[in-house]
Design a protein around this motif. Structure first.
Motif, PDB file in Angstrom:
ATOM      1  N   SER A 169      -8.404   5.606  -0.601  1.00  0.00           N
ATOM      2  CA  SER A 169      -7.518   5.149   0.440  1.00  0.00           C
ATOM      3  C   SER A 169      -6.515   6.445   0.708  1.00  0.00           C
ATOM      4  N   VAL A 189      -1.035   5.669   3.780  1.00  0.00           N
ATOM      5  CA  VAL A 189      -1.549   4.200   3.292  1.00  0.00           C
ATOM      6  C   VAL A 189      -0.738   3.910   1.866  1.00  0.00           C
ATOM      7  N   TYR A 190      -0.276   2.755   1.797  1.00  0.00           N
ATOM      8  CA  TYR A 190       0.360   2.287   0.657  1.00  0.00           C
ATOM      9  C   TYR A 190      -0.338   1.053   0.228  1.00  0.00           C
ATOM     10  N   LEU A 191      -0.253   0.739  -1.094  1.00  0.00           N
ATOM     11  CA  LEU A 191      -0.961  -0.486  -1.840  1.00  0.00           C
ATOM     12  C   LEU A 191       0.225  -1.252  -2.270  1.00  0.00           C
ATOM     13  N   SER A 215      -3.887   6.934  -0.900  1.00  0.00           N
ATOM     14  CA  SER A 215      -2.727   6.369  -1.131  1.00  0.00           C
ATOM     15  C   SER A 215      -1.800   7.007  -1.549  1.00  0.00           C
ATOM     16  N   PRO A 258      -7.791   1.076   5.028  1.00  0.00           N
ATOM     17  CA  PRO A 258      -7.263   2.118   4.624  1.00  0.00           C
ATOM     18  C   PRO A 258      -8.277   3.436   4.639  1.00  0.00           C
ATOM     19  N   GLU A 311      -7.225   3.023  -4.690  1.00  0.00           N
ATOM     20  CA  GLU A 311      -6.091   3.921  -4.603  1.00  0.00           C
ATOM     21  C   GLU A 311      -6.617   5.507  -4.554  1.00  0.00           C
TER      22      GLU A 311
END
Length: 165
Positions: free
Chosen positions: A143, A109-111, A145, A100, A140
């Motif tokens: 990335s 980007v997703y977590l 995110s 990521p 988080e």
């Protein structure tokens, strides 16, 4: 080289020298767990998926897999993994090193919440023999995110269903 782009990306937070490089491969969850001396669940695997005309990366715990129903409910489309060629084209990282970090700005980007049970996890860093240890907050932030999602299920769920049938 992809790892160099990740190193440059992590330099913003002073973490460019914290990348762990091994002689052994870290390209798969099991290889990474063995090379780093960890349980597979703590490997943060990055899955590159088709999203419209582009791609997204979803980072999940190593003992999980995408749940197609949950993914479709959240994103509104069926999960479609990128081919190795597409992964390299869209993310700039070859399969085995997709991560990521250092992604083009249009790759979101997703977590997945499956990682939140750990204090730290180990995502790849752009090569098939690299990783970095990060807290959830660091992952988080670094990335970039777009947020936390719940789009996975345990790999073992599928195994138990198969043995029941």
């Amino acid at each position: 080289m992809s790892i160099e782009r990740v190193r440059e990306h992590l330099r913003r937070w002073g973490r460019d020298n914290d990348i762990i490089e091994r002689d052994a491969s870290t390209a798969t969850v099991l290889e990474a767990a063995n090379a780093l001396g960890l349980i597979p669940a703590r490997i943060a695997k990055s899955i590159s998926l088709k999203m419209g005309d582009g791609a997204i990366v979803v980072v999940i715990a190593g003992d999980m897999k995408l749940d197609n129903r949950k993914y479709k409910e959240h994103f509104g489309i069926k999960a479609k993994m990128l081919s190795p060629e597409e992964a390299l084209h869209f993310t700039g990282h070859a399969v085995g090193g997709v991560c990521p970090f250092g992604l083009p700005p249009d790759v979101m980007v997703y977590l997945d919440i499956s990682m939140k049970r750990f204090t730290t996890v180990f995502p790849a860093c752009g090569s098939s023999n690299s990783a970095i240890e990060l807290t959830m907050e660091e992952l988080e932030e670094y990335s970039l995110s777009k947020g936390w999602v719940d789009v996975c299920k345990e790999i073992a769920e599928d195994v138990s269903r198969e043995t029941e049938q």
